[in-house]
Design a protein around this motif. Sequence first.
Motif, short mmCIF file in Angstrom:
data_model
loop_
_atom_site.label_atom_id
_atom_site.label_comp_id
_atom_site.label_asym_id
_atom_site.label_seq_id
_atom_site.Cartn_x
_atom_site.Cartn_y
_atom_site.Cartn_z
N ALA A 125 0.85 -1.19 0.00
CA ALA A 125 0.00 0.00 0.00
C ALA A 125 0.88 1.24 0.00
O ALA A 125 1.85 1.33 0.76
N GLY A 175 -0.64 3.03 3.21
CA GLY A 175 -1.19 2.22 4.29
C GLY A 175 -0.36 2.24 5.56
O GLY A 175 0.86 2.32 5.52
N ALA A 209 -6.88 1.51 1.57
CA ALA A 209 -5.50 1.92 1.26
C ALA A 209 -5.32 2.03 -0.25
O ALA A 209 -6.07 1.42 -1.02
N ASP A 210 -4.34 2.78 -0.67
CA ASP A 210 -4.00 2.92 -2.09
C ASP A 210 -3.00 1.84 -2.46
O ASP A 210 -1.83 1.90 -2.09
N TRP A 211 -3.46 0.84 -3.21
CA TRP A 211 -2.62 -0.29 -3.61
C TRP A 211 -2.07 -0.11 -5.02
O TRP A 211 -1.47 -1.04 -5.57
N PHE A 221 -8.46 -3.22 -2.68
CA PHE A 221 -8.34 -4.35 -1.78
C PHE A 221 -9.64 -5.13 -1.72
O PHE A 221 -10.72 -4.56 -1.69
#
Length: 180
Positions: free
Chosen positions: A48, A51, A59-61, A67
């Motif tokens: 992330a 994260g 979160a920004d993955w 997610f």
Amino acid sequence: MQLALYTFGVLKSPLADPAPLTEEFYEIGEAVYRTFSQHPGFLAHAEAADGERGMFFGADWGAWGEFAVPAWYDKGRTRETTALATTLSLWTGLRPAFDAVYTGLHRTALNRRYDWFERTGHPNYVFWWVSDGVIPTWRDGVSRLEHLRDHGSTPHAFTFHDSFAEDGTPTAPKSRPDRA
């Protein structure tokens, strides 16, 4: 081709639990990631961008996508209540992945998995082949794990024990990484 690996486990207590067992899980997990990142055959894993520890949902993955979790996960989804451990990674093949999973520090952690994880009766990992340059998403991993649960190992979703080559043919028992 590259090999995608998705793992998913339901923890006995939330990640935010301050208990020593949870702290121990984090410490071992962080050490395992450091080991894996240097293992021959390891290509990448989902991280992330923004994260915090224990934060998965929201979160920004990046290229790994939004997610997602399997349908059977029925615990919390906030930083305080999330009780899961999951990974999404890329490998050059089955042998390097097998060696990383079943040797060293990760092997030690696997021997203790029931200290941390619930026994759900569902598969806890799945492999599938992806074209070079393709980044699998969390949704891909969930879809493949659920397919494995519903249909067993197929070229679409498989395990070490019942694996398939890039062309979809079953891996011969003597050449499978768990039979070497």
